[in-house]
Design a protein around this motif. Structure first.
Motif, PDB file in Angstrom:
ATOM      1  N   SER A   1     139.297 -11.089 -17.539  1.00  0.00           N
ATOM      2  CA  SER A   1     140.716 -11.020 -17.205  1.00  0.00           C
ATOM      3  C   SER A   1     140.966 -10.046 -16.059  1.00  0.00           C
ATOM      4  CB  SER A   1     141.537 -10.594 -18.420  1.00  0.00           C
ATOM      5  OG  SER A   1     141.181  -9.299 -18.857  1.00  0.00           O
ATOM      6  N   TRP A   2     142.075 -10.303 -15.342  1.00  0.00           N
ATOM      7  CA  TRP A   2     142.533  -9.464 -14.238  1.00  0.00           C
ATOM      8  C   TRP A   2     144.050  -9.339 -14.333  1.00  0.00           C
ATOM      9  CZ3 TRP A   2     139.282 -13.590 -13.905  1.00  0.00           C
ATOM     10  CH2 TRP A   2     137.969 -13.352 -13.486  1.00  0.00           C
ATOM     11  N   ARG A   3     144.589  -8.293 -13.734  1.00  0.00           N
ATOM     12  CA  ARG A   3     146.044  -8.120 -13.604  1.00  0.00           C
ATOM     13  C   ARG A   3     146.347  -8.099 -12.109  1.00  0.00           C
ATOM     14  NH1 ARG A   3     148.597  -9.118 -18.206  1.00  0.00           N
ATOM     15  NH2 ARG A   3     150.368  -7.893 -17.437  1.00  0.00           N
ATOM     16  N   ILE A   4     147.078  -9.105 -11.637  1.00  0.00           N
ATOM     17  CA  ILE A   4     147.313  -9.289 -10.206  1.00  0.00           C
ATOM     18  C   ILE A   4     148.799  -9.149  -9.894  1.00  0.00           C
ATOM     19  CG2 ILE A   4     147.117 -10.905  -8.268  1.00  0.00           C
ATOM     20  CD1 ILE A   4     144.453  -9.928  -9.282  1.00  0.00           C
ATOM     21  N   LYS A   5     149.127  -8.391  -8.846  1.00  0.00           N
ATOM     22  CA  LYS A   5     150.481  -8.376  -8.294  1.00  0.00           C
ATOM     23  C   LYS A   5     150.443  -9.228  -7.025  1.00  0.00           C
ATOM     24  CE  LYS A   5     152.331  -4.044 -10.119  1.00  0.00           C
ATOM     25  NZ  LYS A   5     153.108  -2.827  -9.792  1.00  0.00           N
ATOM     26  N   PRO A   6     150.963 -10.462  -7.084  1.00  0.00           N
ATOM     27  CA  PRO A   6     150.766 -11.425  -5.993  1.00  0.00           C
ATOM     28  C   PRO A   6     151.699 -11.226  -4.806  1.00  0.00           C
ATOM     29  CG  PRO A   6     152.009 -12.455  -7.759  1.00  0.00           C
ATOM     30  CD  PRO A   6     151.687 -11.062  -8.231  1.00  0.00           C
TER      31      PRO A   6
ATOM     32  N   HIS B   1     157.955  -2.781  -7.184  1.00  0.00           N
ATOM     33  CA  HIS B   1     158.982  -3.782  -7.461  1.00  0.00           C
ATOM     34  C   HIS B   1     158.396  -5.185  -7.593  1.00  0.00           C
ATOM     35  CE1 HIS B   1     162.003  -0.731  -6.633  1.00  0.00           C
ATOM     36  NE2 HIS B   1     161.353  -0.432  -5.521  1.00  0.00           N
ATOM     37  N   VAL B   2     157.089  -5.262  -7.847  1.00  0.00           N
ATOM     38  CA  VAL B   2     156.417  -6.546  -8.013  1.00  0.00           C
ATOM     39  C   VAL B   2     155.843  -6.622  -9.419  1.00  0.00           C
ATOM     40  CG1 VAL B   2     154.596  -8.078  -7.165  1.00  0.00           C
ATOM     41  CG2 VAL B   2     155.836  -6.603  -5.560  1.00  0.00           C
ATOM     42  N   HIS B   3     156.117  -7.711 -10.143  1.00  0.00           N
ATOM     43  CA  HIS B   3     155.611  -7.880 -11.499  1.00  0.00           C
ATOM     44  C   HIS B   3     154.160  -8.360 -11.492  1.00  0.00           C
ATOM     45  CE1 HIS B   3     160.087  -8.560 -12.397  1.00  0.00           C
ATOM     46  NE2 HIS B   3     159.769  -7.370 -12.866  1.00  0.00           N
ATOM     47  N   GLU B   4     153.431  -7.979 -12.517  1.00  0.00           N
ATOM     48  CA  GLU B   4     152.045  -8.393 -12.652  1.00  0.00           C
ATOM     49  C   GLU B   4     151.943  -9.799 -13.235  1.00  0.00           C
ATOM     50  OE1 GLU B   4     149.261  -4.451 -13.291  1.00  0.00           O
ATOM     51  OE2 GLU B   4     150.130  -5.418 -15.066  1.00  0.00           O
ATOM     52  N   VAL B   5     150.866 -10.473 -12.854  1.00  0.00           N
ATOM     53  CA  VAL B   5     150.512 -11.767 -13.422  1.00  0.00           C
ATOM     54  C   VAL B   5     149.151 -11.611 -14.100  1.00  0.00           C
ATOM     55  CG1 VAL B   5     149.945 -14.182 -12.940  1.00  0.00           C
ATOM     56  CG2 VAL B   5     151.815 -13.061 -11.709  1.00  0.00           C
ATOM     57  N   SER B   6     149.053 -12.080 -15.334  1.00  0.00           N
ATOM     58  CA  SER B   6     147.786 -12.021 -16.064  1.00  0.00           C
ATOM     59  C   SER B   6     146.926 -13.217 -15.684  1.00  0.00           C
ATOM     60  CB  SER B   6     148.049 -12.029 -17.579  1.00  0.00           C
ATOM     61  OG  SER B   6     146.845 -12.221 -18.303  1.00  0.00           O
ATOM     62  N   VAL B   7     145.703 -12.945 -15.253  1.00  0.00           N
ATOM     63  CA  VAL B   7     144.750 -13.992 -14.900  1.00  0.00           C
ATOM     64  C   VAL B   7     143.518 -13.808 -15.771  1.00  0.00           C
ATOM     65  CG1 VAL B   7     143.349 -14.983 -13.057  1.00  0.00           C
ATOM     66  CG2 VAL B   7     145.596 -14.020 -12.525  1.00  0.00           C
ATOM     67  N   ARG B   8     143.107 -14.867 -16.467  1.00  0.00           N
ATOM     68  CA  ARG B   8     141.959 -14.711 -17.359  1.00  0.00           C
ATOM     69  C   ARG B   8     141.171 -16.009 -17.492  1.00  0.00           C
ATOM     70  NH1 ARG B   8     143.259 -15.953 -23.041  1.00  0.00           N
ATOM     71  NH2 ARG B   8     145.402 -16.752 -23.165  1.00  0.00           N
ATOM     72  N   VAL B   9     139.924 -15.837 -17.918  1.00  0.00           N
ATOM     73  CA  VAL B   9     139.055 -16.961 -18.241  1.00  0.00           C
ATOM     74  C   VAL B   9     138.852 -16.940 -19.746  1.00  0.00           C
ATOM     75  CG1 VAL B   9     136.781 -17.980 -17.902  1.00  0.00           C
ATOM     76  CG2 VAL B   9     137.918 -16.798 -16.017  1.00  0.00           C
ATOM     77  N   SER B  10     139.059 -18.076 -20.409  1.00  0.00           N
ATOM     78  CA  SER B  10     138.958 -18.128 -21.868  1.00  0.00           C
ATOM     79  C   SER B  10     138.055 -19.272 -22.292  1.00  0.00           C
ATOM     80  CB  SER B  10     140.346 -18.307 -22.495  1.00  0.00           C
ATOM     81  OG  SER B  10     140.249 -18.459 -23.898  1.00  0.00           O
ATOM     82  N   ASN B  11     137.330 -19.053 -23.410  1.00  0.00           N
ATOM     83  CA  ASN B  11     136.458 -20.104 -23.934  1.00  0.00           C
ATOM     84  C   ASN B  11     137.199 -21.094 -24.819  1.00  0.00           C
ATOM     85  OD1 ASN B  11     136.830 -18.768 -26.403  1.00  0.00           O
ATOM     86  ND2 ASN B  11     135.004 -17.518 -26.113  1.00  0.00           N
ATOM     87  N   GLY B  12     138.523 -20.969 -24.928  1.00  0.00           N
ATOM     88  CA  GLY B  12     139.315 -21.954 -25.650  1.00  0.00           C
ATOM     89  C   GLY B  12     139.330 -21.796 -27.146  1.00  0.00           C
ATOM     90  N   LEU B  13     138.946 -20.632 -27.676  1.00  0.00           N
ATOM     91  CA  LEU B  13     138.901 -20.437 -29.127  1.00  0.00           C
ATOM     92  C   LEU B  13     140.183 -19.812 -29.654  1.00  0.00           C
ATOM     93  CD1 LEU B  13     135.237 -19.204 -29.622  1.00  0.00           C
ATOM     94  CD2 LEU B  13     136.182 -21.492 -29.904  1.00  0.00           C
ATOM     95  N   GLY B  14     141.328 -20.292 -29.201  1.00  0.00           N
ATOM     96  CA  GLY B  14     142.590 -19.755 -29.702  1.00  0.00           C
ATOM     97  C   GLY B  14     143.393 -19.081 -28.624  1.00  0.00           C
TER      98      GLY B  14
END
Length: 560
Positions: A220-225, A237-250
């Motif tokens: 996972s990463w936290r990006i301010k785009p 004044h920029v909100h973060e966006v959560s970026v992540r890689v998941s194995n799909g287990l929930g």
């Protein structure tokens, strides 16, 4: 008769001896066989306890590099032996040599009895990190994860979930999430595969169907785009966006809408609304990031800002044919084959063609501006000759600070040099299309350092930009903001530095003040203090006799 009886008795005794001998030999053979059996059983038990024993159950495995599968034996690790049962193949590509979490590199494989396995590698410092996983058609593939380095480019190649967007076979076999956090101007994540965006939770997820042994592990990463990462005041004044890689287990949202074209996620925070920053922080980075898709890309904006969208509608429509999705008001889950979070940025108000996709440059950006606003002129006029039109000079006036206090005198001087003068004001609420048409109709543009000079992007190629630099050692700042960018756009750049006598600061400070005597000492007090003195309090009264030669040079450049 007696002789025959003796012979018969002798034969009977010989048969008894043979029988006894046979029984003895059989007994010995049985003892030896039992001993051998016990020895072999003990040896097998000891071998089974060795750490590199080969599993006897065969599995099918796939290989990215050869695209073929074979029957083999899975191993927890590799133990290169002298008999050549295990060997290592490597490629010369440093990118492919990096093995990432739960993945396998194309050219670096471990082969055991004809089957390929993945070996984890520790990336060296200051290298780009890549994570690559091949699609698993059947069977199991055991891999080991490498430890990523912080603030480096990371790639995750993983396969797609069945309920995600439809993708081609080539996309299924190689999907990735690459986050580059090394650029001081911006952070960008580029994800391919089954990518899902949920606006209200401000999350972007790349889903993979792999089931690693550590099933709870995520990347996972936290990006301010927003492309001004180095400026803490803007990024606050920029909100973060959560970026992540998941194995799909929930915890993976189900797709509400599938999209065939890619998406770009960015924010309109920071200094949005300032004309200069609209271009240097958003529009030019957006061009760098999206132009390669030739309009087949969707913009997903982190905050709703309808007035900004309306102001730059023509530019946005030239870069994307799709409707805009506003991140914070959308509770749907949008699924894409590719998503870019953040905007690529190279330098202030400009583009580095060596880093841009397809070698795009500021010349290409200015060409897009002419297309977006239907501007007629690609080049300035050449003065001279019978019936030739006068070159047009656009003089940008300002209200407030850094304004010309002798504007009329400047206009008359320009007209004496056979220039047609057009005066316009730089206003925040001005219609961009109207400004673009006026600017494009001119051959020379001049103004005091400020956001109004951003309009050079609408000038025809080979036109002339004259920047009036306020007093206070502001030449470096001025060139970085408008000098170098205008030259990158194929324009001629001229610079005029204001003297003490031409500055209104003489009315505020004595001549022996540090403001005049040592401007650098004011700079050392910080940007806010420097700006307060040299940008916010200063107006300009041009010495037209001193300025006249520069106008003549501008006319000469139009002949080139």
């Amino acid at each position: 008769m007696g002789y025959e009886m003796i012979l018969i008795k002798s034969l009977k005794r010989m048969e008894a001896r043979k029988l006894g001998l046979a029984l003895l030999v059989g007994f010995c053979v049985g003892v030896v066989a039992c001993f051998i059996s016990m020895t072999v059983s003990t040896a097998k038990q000891q071998l089974s306890n060795l750490p590199y024993v080969v599993n006897a159950s065969p599995v099918a495995e796939s290989s990215n590099s050869s695209q073929r599968s074979g029957r083999g034996r899975g191993a927890e690790g590799s133990n290169p032996s002298s008999d050549g049962a295990t060997r290592t193949n490597q490629t010369s590509s440093s990118t492919r040599d990096d093995a990432l979490s739960g993945g396998q590199t194309k050219g670096s494989n471990l082969e055991s009895e004809g089957d390929k396995k993945t070996e984890a590698r520790q990336p060296s410092k200051n290298q780009k990190e890549e994570i690559i996983e091949s699609k698993q058609p059947e069977g199991d593939k055991k891999t080991e994860a490498s430890q990523p380095n912080k603030n480096q480019k990371e790639e995750v190649n993983e396969s797609k979930q069945p309920d995600g967007p439809r993708i081609s076979k080539s996309t299924k076999s190689r999907t990735k999430a690459a986050c580059d956090l090394s650029n001081p101007r911006t952070d960008v994540c580029d994800m391919e595969g089954d990518v899902r965006i949920h606006g209200k939770s401000a999350s972007v997820v790349l889903v993979t169907d792999r089931r690693p042994r550590n099933s709870g592990r995520t990347k996972s990463w936290r990006i301010k785009p927003y492309a001004r990462k180095f400026d803490k005041a803007a990024m606050a004044h920029v909100h973060e966006v959560s970026v992540r890689v998941s194995n799909g287990l929930g915890g993976i949202p189900a797709c509400s809408t599938n999209h065939s074209d890619p998406a770009i996620v960015f924010a309109l925070g920071g200094y949005t609304g300032n004309y200069y920053h609209d271009f240097t922080d958003v529009l030019i980075p957006l061009f760098i990031t999206s132009r390669r898709f030739d309009g087949e890309v969707q913009f997903v904006i982190e905050t709703t800002n309808l007035w900004w969208i309306s102001k730059y509608e023509q530019i946005l429509r030239s870069l994307s044919r799709h409707e805009i999705i506003f991140f914070n008001n959308d509770d749907r889950v949008h699924c894409y084959r590719r998503v870019v979070v953040g905007l690529h940025s190279h330098k202030a108000l400009s583009i580095d063609p060596t880093r841009a996709p397809n070698g795009y440059s500021m010349v290409d950006f200015t060409k897009l501006m002419r297309v977006a606003y239907s501007l007629e002129r690609d080049s300035p006029i050449r003065p001279g000759g019978a019936g030739a039109k006068k070159p047009r000079l656009l003089l940008i006036s300002r209200q407030g600070s850094r304004r010309f206090t002798n504007l009329g005198e400047i206009v008359r001087t320009a007209e004496e040099l056979d220039l047609e003068v057009v005066v316009t004001e730089a206003k925040m609420g001005s219609n961009v299309a109207d400004i673009a048409r006026v600017v494009n109709s001119c051959d020379v543009m001049m103004g005091v350092h400020g956001a109004g000079l951003t309009n050079f992007v609408f000038l025809p190629t080979n036109a002339v930009v004259i920047q009036i630099v306020p007093f206070g050692k502001l030449e470096d700042i001025s060139r970085a903001c408008f000098g170098y960018p205008s030259q990158d756009a194929g324009l001629h750049y001229l610079e005029y530095s204001v003297s003490e006598e031409e500055s209104s600061l003489t009315e505020l400070y004595p001549r022996d003040h540090a403001v005049f005597r040592d401007p650098k000492s004011i700079h050392r007090l910080g940007w806010i203090k420097m700006g307060e003195v040299y940008l916010d309090k200063q107006n300009v009264k041009l010495d037209v006799d001193r300025f006249r030669p520069l106008l003549l040079k501008a006319r000469q450049l139009l002949h080139q």
